[in-house]
Design a protein around this motif. Structure first.
Motif, mmCIF file in Angstrom:
data_model
loop_
_atom_site.group_PDB
_atom_site.id
_atom_site.type_symbol
_atom_site.label_atom_id
_atom_site.label_comp_id
_atom_site.label_asym_id
_atom_site.label_seq_id
_atom_site.Cartn_x
_atom_site.Cartn_y
_atom_site.Cartn_z
ATOM 1 N N ASN A 224 50.015 37.674 39.544
ATOM 2 C CA ASN A 224 50.826 38.380 40.495
ATOM 3 C C ASN A 224 52.207 38.433 40.092
ATOM 4 O OD1 ASN A 224 52.125 39.209 42.930
ATOM 5 N ND2 ASN A 224 51.988 37.095 43.912
ATOM 6 N N THR A 229 56.684 36.304 46.053
ATOM 7 C CA THR A 229 55.472 35.649 46.735
ATOM 8 C C THR A 229 54.842 34.697 45.745
ATOM 9 O OG1 THR A 229 54.156 37.418 45.803
ATOM 10 C CG2 THR A 229 55.062 37.740 48.180
ATOM 11 N N GLU A 230 54.856 34.804 44.473
ATOM 12 C CA GLU A 230 54.146 33.982 43.497
ATOM 13 C C GLU A 230 55.009 32.682 43.375
ATOM 14 O OE1 GLU A 230 51.240 32.380 41.486
ATOM 15 O OE2 GLU A 230 51.358 34.320 42.604
ATOM 16 N N ARG A 233 54.101 30.887 46.638
ATOM 17 C CA ARG A 233 52.519 30.244 46.395
ATOM 18 C C ARG A 233 52.620 29.139 45.348
ATOM 19 N NH1 ARG A 233 48.523 34.856 44.384
ATOM 20 N NH2 ARG A 233 49.273 35.828 46.188
ATOM 21 N N ASN A 234 53.492 29.051 44.318
ATOM 22 C CA ASN A 234 53.315 27.980 43.422
ATOM 23 C C ASN A 234 53.960 26.637 43.968
ATOM 24 O OD1 ASN A 234 52.453 29.511 41.475
ATOM 25 N ND2 ASN A 234 54.140 29.242 39.973
ATOM 26 N N LYS A 236 53.665 26.011 47.273
ATOM 27 C CA LYS A 236 52.629 25.538 48.138
ATOM 28 C C LYS A 236 51.686 25.083 47.383
ATOM 29 C CE LYS A 236 49.525 27.243 51.589
ATOM 30 N NZ LYS A 236 48.955 28.447 52.481
ATOM 31 N N LEU A 237 51.197 25.298 46.252
ATOM 32 C CA LEU A 237 50.386 24.925 45.365
ATOM 33 C C LEU A 237 50.686 23.366 44.970
ATOM 34 C CD1 LEU A 237 47.338 25.518 43.948
ATOM 35 C CD2 LEU A 237 48.997 26.163 41.780
#
Length: 641
Positions: A224, A229-230, A233-234, A236-237
């Motif tokens: 992505n 957004t990535e 996401r990272n 959150k990961l």
């Protein structure tokens, strides 16, 4: 004979754990080490030469000398914020060696552009190259830290990280010293810096050709390219594992702390210490030697395990010596443009250098175990993205440090006052992190107890599993048995303990902090009895280590007591291997009971630093476990001394 990791990269033979310097003779590590060394050296040769140039040599109306270090540092860090998420994905998706070679090709191209900037005194081009070198480092960061756990085993990981951290800061040292010295050469300095940057980039690319293949850990990953957004996401990961995420915050704070000092060294040397460019270089020499020394000490102090108990020790030292640096910087004799020899001839300056060396040494003790913990606890398939999340947070904290330091300077605060403020803030932040992640504090207590209250020797430590569920069973000799087991294990342990021990001052608080599971006799409290077994089953179901003391109470005569049957009830629910252990020579110490009296009544009953041991036996399969079998195994371990 070598073994191979899950990714197919050669690792050390099982049971062999050479000194960390031995890694420099192995192809799985050495070419990578020297490649990252060359890259870090070039980054800092370029940046420091540029900083010195605009601080001491050029008059740039739109870039004040005292702000130059902050601007250059912030510009270098900005790509970490923008592109780390993409970099983490690329590192998980592609062979790491391929990524490294691509990054080194990029470095050569950037340095050719920078050479033109130095040759023409074009500050705008050099600022662009600062941003591009930040991009180069952004791409390399996840590769660097994701590669190590792929090629090193658990017992090599602290040493490997220590070598990389040491190498990075020695490279920073050499890069800064060489950059500062070359740029100061009359007439030809900037031209010579340009040549050195290009040559070093080419050398790094050549060494990268010898790095063995390190296969992708998630080749099917769909990249992505949207950084926003990535990035979310990272993060959150990373937040999915709270210990890892809070460790990322801890590392990011360390970079906030360090960035304040590194960015201010040229101005600190000029305005506070009244020194020339050589004095600014000396401060970086001292700081880098301290970091390198602390990083290398980690393997020795941790017994070649990932020992996060060193992190609170590092935090304490960082605060103490940052605060003392403020006091050491006050009332220095007035001077102007001191040369290196003149600076060293003033006694008060040696205290300043000692403070810098020690605060950076403790920063090395703080950072290396945190990096190793993150590598060890992150899932291999998305480890690089966790490292990318770390880089994003690092960037945010470092940019914040530049903004805050700039604002404080603009408000009239002096550089030593900023150092004092950061030192005090470090104490507050560290305490907060250790309360959020009590494992750090618990490991610190265990580390101190096993090295200063006792001389603790562990035999058979390779039998303690580094992954997967297991039950540890041990004889019960004193009130600190659990603390000593914590010190011996590379992983956290959950203990099932007599509920009465939670009433002991200090120790009870520590065991509650460790989330120990209280158990009471069934006839005394049947609800607590069943709840303890439910909790024990959950620990094993989650793949963690559980420790119990099957005797049920601390021995009153020093002899091994009969093992109770609770272990069988645990294994009925979760049949896992059982590791027998025996604490030796602990009976009669301050924390044990004695026949003529209770524990903790005569502080120097056996003197300081008395020798105690832990013998660890081979795992017993769940199908073969019986209380008498385990009691016999522990008795044999006790007899073996």
């Amino acid at each position: 004979m070598t073994t191979r990791t899950a990714q197919g990269v050669a690792a050390a033979p099982a049971g062999e754990h050479p000194n960390q310097f031995a890694l420099l003779r192995q192809r799985r590590f050495a070419p990578f080490f020297w490649t990252q060394f060359a890259g870090a050296a070039n980054d800092n040769l370029f940046k420091f030469a540029f900083t010195v140039m605009v601080t001491y040599q050029l008059q740039v109306g739109w870039l004040e000398p005292k702000m130059a270090g902050l601007v250059i540092g912030a510009l270098f860090i900005l790509p970490f914020l923008l592109f780390s998420a993409t970099s983490g994905q690329l590192t998980d998706k592609y062979d790491k060696t391929t990524m490294i070679r691509f990054v080194k090709n990029l470095e050569v191209a950037i340095m050719i552009i920078a050479a033109a900037g130095f040759a023409t005194d074009n500050v705008a081009i050099l600022l662009l190259c600062t941003f591009l070198m930040g991009l180069h480092s952004t791409l390399f960061g996840p590769v660097k830290f994701a590669l190590l756990p792929q090629v090193l085993n658990e017992r090599e990981l602290t040493g490997g990280n220590g070598m990389v951290e040491m190498g990075t800061f020695v490279a920073i040292l050499l890069g800064n010293v060489v950059g500062g010295l070359i740029v100061a050469i009359p007439d030809t300095g900037r031209r010579d810096v340009a040549i050195a940057c290009v040559l070093l980039a080419i050398v790094g690319r050549g060494i990268a050709q010898f790095i063995p293949s390190a296969p992708a850990t998630d080749p099917g990953l769909k990249v992505n390219f949207n950084p926003v957004t990535e990035t979310l996401r990272n993060l959150k990961l990373a937040h999915g594992n709270l210990v890892v995420f809070r460790s990322l915050l801890g590392i990011s704070w360390m970079w906030f702390f360090g960035a304040v000092f590194l960015s201010q060294f040229p101005s600190f040397a000029k305005e506070v210490l009244h020194g020339n460019e050589q004095v600014a270089s000396l401060l970086l020499v001292v700081f880098s030697i301290g970091i390198g020394t602390g990083s290398l000490l980690c393997e020795v102090l941790s017994r070649r395990h990932v020992e996060i108990g060193l992190v609170p020790l590092g935090a304490i030292g960082m605060s103490v010596f940052a605060v003392d640096l403020y006091f050491a910087s006050r009332g220095l004799p007035p001077a102007s443009g001191l040369t290196l020899s003149q600076f060293l001839g003033i006694g008060a300056h040696w205290r300043v250098m000692a403070d810098l060396a020690l605060l950076s040494l403790f920063a090395g003790l703080y950072s290396v175990p945190m990096y190793a913990l993150i590598q060890l606890r992150s899932q291999p398939t998305h480890r690089a993205r966790i490292i990318a999340a770390n880089n994003i947070l690092n960037a945010l904290f470092m940019i914040a440090s530049s903004v805050i330091a700039g604002a404080l300077l603009g408000a009239g605060m002096t550089i030593p006052q900023i150092f004092l403020l950061v030192g005090l803030a470090n104490a507050v932040v560290a305490f907060y992190i250790f309360m959020l992640v009590p494992e750090y504090l618990l490991r610190f207590v265990a580390w101190v107890a096993s090295r200063f209250a006792y001389r603790f020797d562990v035999k058979g430590e390779e039998n303690i599993p580094t992954e997967g569920a297991a039950v540890l069973v041990c004889n019960h000799v004193s009130f600190v048995d659990a603390i000593l087991l914590m010190a011996a294990s590379p992983r956290p342990i959950r203990f099932v303990m007599d509920h009465r021990i939670f009433k002991v001052p200090v120790l009870g608080w520590l065991f509650r902090l460790a989330k120990a599971i209280p158990i009471a006799p069934r006839n005394e409290d049947p609800v607590a009895y069943e709840a303890a077994f439910d909790a024990a089953a959950r620990v094993l179901r989650e793949g963690d280590l559980l420790a119990i003391f099957p005797e049920g109470a601390i021995t009153r005569d020093g002899n091994l007591q009969e093992f109770k049957g609770g272990i069988m009830k645990i294994l009925e629910r979760e049949p896992v291997p059982v590791i027998p252990m025996a604490l030796t020579n602990l009976w009669g110490s301050y924390f044990s009971r004695i026949e003529e009296g209770g524990a903790m009544v005569r502080p120097f009953r056996r003197g300081m630093f008395s020798r105690v041991g832990l013998n660890v036996g081979a795992a017993v399969p769940a199908s073969q476990v019986q209380p008498a079998v385990l009691q016999g195994a522990v008795a044999r371990l006790l007899a073996s001394g």
